[in-house]
Design an enzyme around this catalytic site. Structure first.
Site, PDB file in Angstrom:
ATOM      1  N   LYS A 130       4.093  -0.377   8.208  1.00  0.00           N
ATOM      2  CA  LYS A 130       3.998  -0.625   9.656  1.00  0.00           C
ATOM      3  C   LYS A 130       4.832  -1.847  10.025  1.00  0.00           C
ATOM      4  CE  LYS A 130      -0.473   1.644  10.324  1.00  0.00           C
ATOM      5  NZ  LYS A 130      -1.854   1.520  10.814  1.00  0.00           N
TER       6      LYS A 130
ATOM      7  N   ASN B 141      -8.556   2.067   3.195  1.00  0.00           N
ATOM      8  CA  ASN B 141      -7.269   2.175   3.874  1.00  0.00           C
ATOM      9  C   ASN B 141      -6.634   3.552   3.784  1.00  0.00           C
ATOM     10  OD1 ASN B 141      -7.175  -0.867   2.341  1.00  0.00           O
ATOM     11  ND2 ASN B 141      -7.118  -0.785   4.572  1.00  0.00           N
TER      12      ASN B 141
ATOM     13  N   ILE C  95      -2.230   6.800   4.971  1.00  0.00           N
ATOM     14  CA  ILE C  95      -2.371   5.478   4.366  1.00  0.00           C
ATOM     15  C   ILE C  95      -2.051   4.399   5.392  1.00  0.00           C
ATOM     16  CG2 ILE C  95      -1.574   3.949   2.518  1.00  0.00           C
ATOM     17  CD1 ILE C  95      -0.687   6.480   0.999  1.00  0.00           C
ATOM     18  N   CYS C  96      -2.945   3.414   5.461  1.00  0.00           N
ATOM     19  CA  CYS C  96      -2.728   2.287   6.366  1.00  0.00           C
ATOM     20  C   CYS C  96      -2.454   1.037   5.541  1.00  0.00           C
ATOM     21  CB  CYS C  96      -3.959   2.070   7.246  1.00  0.00           C
ATOM     22  SG  CYS C  96      -3.791   0.670   8.388  1.00  0.00           S
ATOM     23  N   VAL C  97      -1.196   0.606   5.538  1.00  0.00           N
ATOM     24  CA  VAL C  97      -0.814  -0.614   4.836  1.00  0.00           C
ATOM     25  C   VAL C  97       0.328  -1.244   5.625  1.00  0.00           C
ATOM     26  CG1 VAL C  97       0.810   0.610   3.322  1.00  0.00           C
ATOM     27  CG2 VAL C  97      -0.161  -1.588   2.595  1.00  0.00           C
TER      28      VAL C  97
END
Length: 233
Positions: free
Chosen positions: A100, A87, A94-96
């Site tokens: 989002k 992630n 950072i993808c969390v």
């Protein structure tokens, strides 16, 4: 990235300053906060790699950037320390979900930091930014853990190959030659005995004196023998 201090309303800046001050005074376990007095909209942190994960023993620098629409819009998170994680993108993004669609203004920055630390324990391969890390996590965890551990050792730990800037021990450098300050030993070539190198020194004088004394004795003996021979004639 440009500062958003001028873009945020004074009341938001006051709330951010209050929350960041509270975080610095009482940070979450395993997380250090480095607030900037010049730019409160960019928060630098350091997260200790959680035990039981390939990141254990490492310290990962990260930053949160508050945009001009904060807190209506979530902050953006970036790892500054290189990490092999499904992630986390190649540029550190950072993808969390909390950054989002699950973001709510009342969650606060503490919740964001704790969520990112939890993400290091429980990666989510379904929303992978690093596709290779996501694939290995699902298909070959041993290889995934090995890769993640290697990058942790290189980039997140102190030492010669890391990024901590640990000063080198003076003993690691080249040492001076053992006899560099001794002119008598410096003059000796390899395999030359100390007494041979001191031909004009004390040992040399003693040897010369002994040799002269021996020669005088031989000459005196020859004179005595010559006198005895003349008396017989």
């Amino acid at each position: 990235m440009n500062s958003n201090v001028e873009n945020l309303p004074p009341q938001v800046l006051r709330l951010v300053y209050k929350e960041v001050s509270a975080l610095a005074a009482d940070p979450p376990e395993g997380i250090k906060i480095y607030p900037s007095e010049e730019d409160i909209t960019e928060l630098h942190t350091a997260i200790e790699g959680p035990e039981g994960t390939p990141f254990a023993g490492g310290v990962f620098r990260m930053r949160l950037v508050l945009g001009k629409d904060f807190p209506a819009a979530p902050p953006k998170g970036y790892f500054l320390t290189k990490i092999f994680h499904p992630n986390v993108g190649h540029k550190g993004e950072i993808c969390v979900n909390v950054l989002k669609r699950d973001w709510r203004a009342e969650l606060g920055l503490r919740h964001v930091l704790l969520t990112i630390k939890c993400l290091m324990i429980h990666p989510n391969p379904e929303s992978a930014l690093n596709e290779e890390a996501g694939r290995l996590l699902l298909e070959d965890y041993t290889e995934y853990a090995s890769r993640a551990r290697l990058l942790t050792e290189i980039h997140a730990m102190g030492g010669h190959g890391g990024t901590s800037g640990v000063p080198q021990d003076p003993a690691d450098g080249p040492l001076p030659k053992k006899h560099a300050g001794d002119p008598t030993k410096r003059a000796m070539g390899p395999g030359v005995a100390p007494s041979a190198a001191l031909g004009n020194g004390a040992n040399g004088s003693s040897t010369t004196s002994s040799s002269s004394s021996s020669n005088s004795n031989v000459v005196g003996k020859k004179k005595t023998d010559k006198k005895r021979a003349l008396r017989r004639l």
